[in-house]
Design an enzyme around this catalytic site. Structure first.
Site, PDB file in Angstrom:
ATOM      1  N   ASP A  94      -1.545  80.581  34.334  1.00  0.00           N
ATOM      2  CA  ASP A  94      -1.033  79.411  34.511  1.00  0.00           C
ATOM      3  C   ASP A  94       0.449  79.629  34.981  1.00  0.00           C
ATOM      4  O   ASP A  94       1.363  80.243  34.630  1.00  0.00           O
ATOM      5  CB  ASP A  94      -1.059  78.889  33.087  1.00  0.00           C
ATOM      6  CG  ASP A  94      -0.601  77.128  33.093  1.00  0.00           C
ATOM      7  OD1 ASP A  94      -1.030  76.624  34.142  1.00  0.00           O
ATOM      8  OD2 ASP A  94      -0.320  76.758  32.044  1.00  0.00           O
ATOM      9  N   HIS A 233      -2.473  68.711  36.314  1.00  0.00           N
ATOM     10  CA  HIS A 233      -1.715  69.672  35.187  1.00  0.00           C
ATOM     11  C   HIS A 233      -1.377  68.402  34.165  1.00  0.00           C
ATOM     12  O   HIS A 233      -1.584  67.201  34.530  1.00  0.00           O
ATOM     13  CB  HIS A 233      -0.538  70.344  35.821  1.00  0.00           C
ATOM     14  CG  HIS A 233      -0.754  71.642  36.538  1.00  0.00           C
ATOM     15  ND1 HIS A 233      -0.421  73.063  35.675  1.00  0.00           N
ATOM     16  CD2 HIS A 233      -1.860  72.095  37.209  1.00  0.00           C
ATOM     17  CE1 HIS A 233      -1.083  73.967  36.346  1.00  0.00           C
ATOM     18  NE2 HIS A 233      -1.840  73.485  37.514  1.00  0.00           N
ATOM     19  N   SER A 279      -0.191  70.812  25.361  1.00  0.00           N
ATOM     20  CA  SER A 279       0.852  70.159  24.422  1.00  0.00           C
ATOM     21  C   SER A 279      -0.084  69.430  23.130  1.00  0.00           C
ATOM     22  O   SER A 279       0.347  69.536  21.960  1.00  0.00           O
ATOM     23  CB  SER A 279       1.514  69.126  25.113  1.00  0.00           C
ATOM     24  OG  SER A 279       2.367  69.769  26.140  1.00  0.00           O
TER      25      SER A 279
HETATM   26  P1  13P Z   1       0.574  69.522  28.989  1.00  0.00           P
HETATM   27  O1  13P Z   1       1.924  69.843  28.642  1.00  0.00           O
HETATM   28  O2  13P Z   1       0.215  67.840  29.270  1.00  0.00           O
HETATM   29  O3  13P Z   1      -0.551  69.746  27.891  1.00  0.00           O
HETATM   30  O4  13P Z   1       0.319  70.515  30.035  1.00  0.00           O
HETATM   31  C1  13P Z   1      -0.244  71.348  30.309  1.00  0.00           C
HETATM   32  C2  13P Z   1      -0.320  72.029  31.666  1.00  0.00           C
HETATM   33  O5  13P Z   1      -0.298  71.502  32.523  1.00  0.00           O
HETATM   34  C3  13P Z   1      -0.189  73.428  31.621  1.00  0.00           C
HETATM   35  O6  13P Z   1      -0.361  74.062  32.932  1.00  0.00           O
HETATM   36  O1  G3H Z   2       2.726  74.193  32.002  1.00  0.00           O
HETATM   37  C1  G3H Z   2       3.083  74.968  31.067  1.00  0.00           C
HETATM   38  C2  G3H Z   2       2.251  75.314  29.997  1.00  0.00           C
HETATM   39  O2  G3H Z   2       2.148  74.186  28.865  1.00  0.00           O
HETATM   40  C3  G3H Z   2       2.604  76.581  29.411  1.00  0.00           C
HETATM   41  O3  G3H Z   2       3.871  76.468  28.609  1.00  0.00           O
HETATM   42  O4  G3H Z   2       5.404  78.148  29.319  1.00  0.00           O
HETATM   43  O5  G3H Z   2       5.765  77.259  26.998  1.00  0.00           O
HETATM   44  O6  G3H Z   2       3.781  78.948  27.533  1.00  0.00           O
HETATM   45  P1  G3H Z   2       4.668  77.672  28.329  1.00  0.00           P
HETATM   46 ZN    ZN Z   3       0.802  72.876  34.167  1.00  0.00          ZN
END
Ligand code: 13P
Ligand code: G3H
Ligand code: ZN
Length: 331
Positions: A94, A233, A279
């Site tokens: 990610d 996202h 989240s």
């Molecule tokens: P949220 O913070 O809305 O869960 O999005 C997660 C995300 O886009 C991870 O790449």
């Molecule tokens: O887009 C972000 C994701 O929620 C990952 O979050 O970098 O805190 O692991 P993180």
């Molecule tokens: Zn993201």
């Protein structure tokens, strides 16, 4: 020594996305960095017979260790079978921000990577994404690119405001980079605090209603690259009951508003075939842990608070697969 994802029993996203676009549903991309999250994701996806993308951020890799995460993903494939149903599992990076990070993941068992060049200039984004695609495709790994910037925090990068994806750029970007899917910005954002109360309206029940997603941008993009896999996202809905539980049991979360589920359902029926949720899982886990801790102050066995957290997470993911993404029964 390099490990290819096929040796781990993982899948890339090609087949998954083709079916999702044709079938009008989206694949869940759930972030994980520990055992209980992984268990909850796999249990929920096996029980709902949903394909799944296990998503790991650079921060999660640092936190949990790359070797352990890779072996957890390998274990996830076997665990799903042990639970009684074989589902396709993708291990996805990610928000990869450099070629080196993407390469390292490709060389260490990831079946899909995101190269997020959205904070660079358009030409730099094209160049970086193309370089990752060339390396990834030589190893059978699929690549997600991004055009447009989401508000909120993406790893260490904080953007105050969204820059919506410009539909006039997508065709050229996809053609020149060779990406397999494209993350776009149409009004979602990262984190639990997606909209301030001032950005929202209030409905009859006094609840905050966020501004709707820019479906007109999505439609314009779909016209320009018909059937091309699109990724959303920042798609947590921020369940108010979890925020309330957190605050009831000692937490201090400010008003938090997410993306309404009906809007995600609508998006999932279009070319949006991957929806990222992190989240909401964090909120569910925190709510359960806080409740157990508050109600059983003498408890000190981690299984006694992480177990309920895992159960609540599983419930959340099952709900998403069945009622929001439509991915249930598609594996
Ligand atoms: P949220 O913070 O809305 O869960 O999005 C997660 C995300 O886009 C991870 O790449
Ligand atoms: O887009 C972000 C994701 O929620 C990952 O979050 O970098 O805190 O692991 P993180
Ligand atoms: Zn993201």
């Amino acid at each position: 020594m390099a490990v290819n994802y096929k040796e781990l029993g993982l899948s890339n996203t090609t087949e998954m996305f083709k079916k999702a676009v044709e079938g009008g549903y989206a694949i869940p991309a759930y972030n994980f960095n520990n055992l209980e999250q992984m268990q909850a994701i796999i249990q929920a996806c096996v029980e709902t017979k949903s394909p799944v993308i296990l998503q790991v951020s650079a921060g999660a890799r640092k936190y949990a260790n790359a070797t352990l995460l890779r072996n957890m993903a390998k274990g996830a494939v076997e665990y799903a079978e042990e639970l009684g149903y074989k589902i396709p599992v993708v291990l996805h990076l990610d928000h990869g921000d450099t070629f080196e990070l993407c390469k390292d993941c490709i060389d260490n068992g990831f079946s899909s990577v995101m190269i997020d060049g959205s904070h660079h200039s358009y030409e730099e984004n094209v160049e970086l994404t193309k370089k990752v695609v060339e390396y990834a495709h030589a190893h059978g790994v699929t690549v997600e690119g991004e055009l447009g910037v989401l508000a909120g925090v993406e790893d260490d990068v904080v953007a105050e405001e969204s820059t919506y994806t410009r539909p006039e750029e997508v065709e050229d970007f996809v053609k020149r980079t060779g990406v397999d899917s494209l993350a776009i910005s149409i009004g979602t954002s990262h984190g639990a605090h997606k909209f301030t109360p001032e950005q929202c309206t209030t409905n009859e029940e006094g609840l905050l209603v966020p501004p709707p997603l820019k479906f007109e941008i999505l439609e314009e993009i779909e016209k320009r690259i018909p059937g091309f896999p699109i990724v959303l996202h920042g798609s947590s809905s921020v369940p108010q009951e979890h925020v309330a539980t957190i605050n009831k049991f000692g937490g201090a979360m400010k008003a938090a508003v997410g993306i309404p589920e009906e809007q995600l359902r609508k998006a999932a029926k279009s070319a949006v075939c991957k929806i990222n949720i992190d989240s909401d899982g964090r909120l569910a886990m925190t709510a359960a842990v806080r409740q157990v801790m508050a109600e059983n102050p003498s408890e000190f066995d981690p299984r006694k608070y992480l177990g309920p957290a895992r159960d609540l997470l599983k419930e959340l993911y099952m709900h998403k697969n069945i009622n929001v993404l439509g991915s249930a029964e598609q594996a």
